[in-house]
Design an enzyme around this catalytic site. Structure first.
Site, PDB file in Angstrom:
ATOM      1  N   CYS A  74       0.779  -1.244   0.000  1.00 45.10           N
ATOM      2  CA  CYS A  74       0.000   0.000   0.000  1.00 45.10           C
ATOM      3  C   CYS A  74       0.808   1.292   0.000  1.00 45.10           C
ATOM      4  O   CYS A  74       0.758   2.077  -0.952  1.00 45.10           O
ATOM      5  CB  CYS A  74      -0.930   0.010   1.211  1.00 45.10           C
ATOM      6  SG  CYS A  74      -2.030  -1.402   1.331  1.00 45.10           S
ATOM      7  N   HIS A 130      -2.578   6.649   4.588  1.00 45.18           N
ATOM      8  CA  HIS A 130      -1.520   5.649   4.754  1.00 45.18           C
ATOM      9  C   HIS A 130      -0.139   6.141   4.328  1.00 45.18           C
ATOM     10  O   HIS A 130       0.692   5.362   3.862  1.00 45.18           O
ATOM     11  CB  HIS A 130      -1.871   4.358   3.994  1.00 45.18           C
ATOM     12  CG  HIS A 130      -1.301   3.131   4.657  1.00 45.18           C
ATOM     13  ND1 HIS A 130      -1.287   1.899   4.053  1.00 45.18           N
ATOM     14  CD2 HIS A 130      -0.722   2.965   5.875  1.00 45.18           C
ATOM     15  CE1 HIS A 130      -0.725   1.015   4.865  1.00 45.18           C
ATOM     16  NE2 HIS A 130      -0.378   1.642   5.974  1.00 45.18           N
TER      17      HIS A 130
END
Length: 510
Positions: A74, A130
């Site tokens: 990610c 993130h």
């Protein structure tokens, strides 16, 4: 009569000239953990029940990217998307940014929303960040977004928005949902995230001045774990078997259906706000799917968190009236780091002064006009902290025990441990007896070489028969490694736990 025709032609010219001079709205949709075989236009060829009729239609009307690469996990993909730089140049080589980790995408990077905002764009973000939040200056609305609504961590419950480090430690559990205007919020408790982000996107579109260019980065929660979906979507997925892992797959496919509906509802909202005709829409995944969480990358080898094609070969397409040659399928090499320079060109914007040297390549003419691509090489990663399968040993100037991979032309070289060794995962719902890939007897070899054009499923290791190519690619890795900055990977900090912040995940250092 001739005078009337002349007036009409003049009006048509003026309208076309006006549209041509207007900067496009840009909507970038990033799906999370969506496997290569988890969209209909791939799945129909590879025995998958993935049902995505709307995504298929958009891809079919636009430009499908069929030689498109992302990163295996990610944070690195998101960092390269927004910075246009390889992770070896940002210190993000190793793993994702963990929740209690005082770490973020370095502030010397001028991110895509910052670039577009200085060019007159209103910039918005919804969904998963993130990229670090341990200090205020790493928050998305401090990095170029005018507004932000979403979660700062890597995953959370789709309904409660709660995530825990350890369920046995209540102080490590908390909500991750923040509004850049009002701060932490639990007002969305119980609302399924697919509905939440469509609702928030509609609000952005309805409140936007259509005469000003807009950038929306929509980083969706779907289809990342936990595997959760309203029952109405399960009815769209046929029952195929009754083993536990197939139950997970069926629920996951229902989440894929929810994702497809979400994309449809986003485009409907753009049309209702009279923004659709001037919108350039990009759809991408962030990495390969996780078979243990329902994802499928068949017939590619590997999965998320690996350097095999199943971890890094991405789903991607672009749709919009700005594209001159469509529908089209491009097999030119494109990488996620290319989006920053590509979208800046599409928006007719110049890079901001002080922008660090980019690794991304401007691919706008390839996407919009079908011209040959400019990229011939991708550094997939060099991660010196990744688990090793052999002792350090230099060859052609590079330590072949290090987890690394490079694509150059038709060749792909992997060194060290690739992750998910010997791993090809047929879709559980297959009605046929999928051929099983052979176990590679040399899975622990520190060097593997593939002709990825002729062997896209990475079945035939050519490292022993093509030693000169191995040495050439090792030399390239050594050259890249000489430009790498130190890995940023500090220890976890329990002070980050939500118990000390009123039950919310957020900045904990001054």
């Amino acid at each position: 009569m001739k005078g009337v025709l002349l007036v009409l032609k003049t009006l048509v010219f003026l309208v076309m000239h006006s549209n041509a001079s207007r900067k496009p709205h840009i909507v970038y949709i990033l799906a999370d953990d969506l496997g290569f075989n988890d969209v209909g236009y791939h799945g129909r060829e590879h025995e998958s029940l993935a049902y995505t009729p709307f995504i298929d239609r958009l891809a079919g009307e636009g430009v499908r990217l069929e030689n498109y690469y992302v990163q295996p996990i990610c944070s690195p993909t998101r960092g390269q998307l927004l910075s246009g730089r390889y992770q070896i140049h940002t210190g993000m080589q190793h793993e994702v940014i963990h929740r209690p980790q005082p770490r973020g995408l370095p502030l010397d990077n001028i991110l895509l929303p910052e670039q577009l905002r200085q060019c007159g764009y209103k910039t918005h973000m919804l969904g998963k960040w993130h990229l670090g939040f341990y200090k205020d200056e790493y928050l998305p609305w401090k990095r170029g977004f005018d507004t932000y609504f979403g979660y700062l961590v890597g995953a959370e419950d789709y309904y409660t928005k709660v995530v825990c480090m350890k369920k046995t430690h209540p102080e490590s559990c908390g909500v991750s949902m923040v509004d850049s205007q009002f701060g932490d919020t639990n007002s969305t408790w119980g609302e399924y995230s697919a509905d939440l982000y469509v609702r928030k996107a509609r609000e952005i579109f309805q409140n936007h001045d259509p005469d000003k260019p807009m950038f929306l980065y929509l980083a969706l929660q779907h289809v990342h774990a936990p595997i959760q979906v309203p029952s109405k979507y399960l009815t769209r997925v046929p029952r195929f078997r009754h083993r536990k892992k197939d139950k997970i797959r069926r629920t996951y496919l229902a989440m894929v259906s929810a994702l497809d509906e979400m994309v449809k509802n986003i485009t409907t909202a753009l049309k209702e706000a009279n923004l659709w005709d001037d919108t350039l829409l990009v759809f991408s995944t962030d990495n390969g799917g996780r078979p243990d969480r329902g994802g499928n990358n068949w017939p590619l080898r590997g999965a998320k968190n690996s350097l095999w094609e199943g971890g890094i070969r991405g789903i991607g397409f672009v749709h919009g009236n700005l594209i001159e040659q469509k529908p089209n399928i491009t097999r030119d090499l494109i990488h996620v780091s290319d989006w920053l320079p590509t979208l800046m060109t599409a928006a007719r914007c110049r890079l901001a002064p002080g922008t660090p040297s980019l690794d991304g390549v401007d691919q706008w003419n390839t996407i919009s006009k079908g011209l040959p691509g400019k990229r011939t090489e991708i550094l997939h990663n060099i991660d010196p902290l990744f688990e090793k399968i052999s002792k350090p040993e230099l060859r052609s100037g590079f330590d072949k025990s290090v987890h690394a991979a490079i694509r150059s032309g038709k060749w792909k070289l992997i060194t060290g441990k690739a992750g998910y060794e010997n791993s090809w995962f047929p879709p559980p719902e297959s009605t046929k007896c999928c051929r099983m890939k052979p176990n590679e007897p040399t899975a622990d070899k520190p060097i593997r070489l593939f002709n990825i054009v002729e062997d896209p499923y990475e079945e035939n290791d050519l490292s022993e028969s093509c030693p000169q190519m191995v040495d050439l690619l090792l030399e390239k890795l050594a050259e890249y490694n000489a430009t790498a900055v130190p890995v940023i990977f500090p220890k976890m900090d329990r002070k980050a736990y939500p118990g000390s912040r009123g039950g919310f995940w957020g900045p904990w250092k001054n």
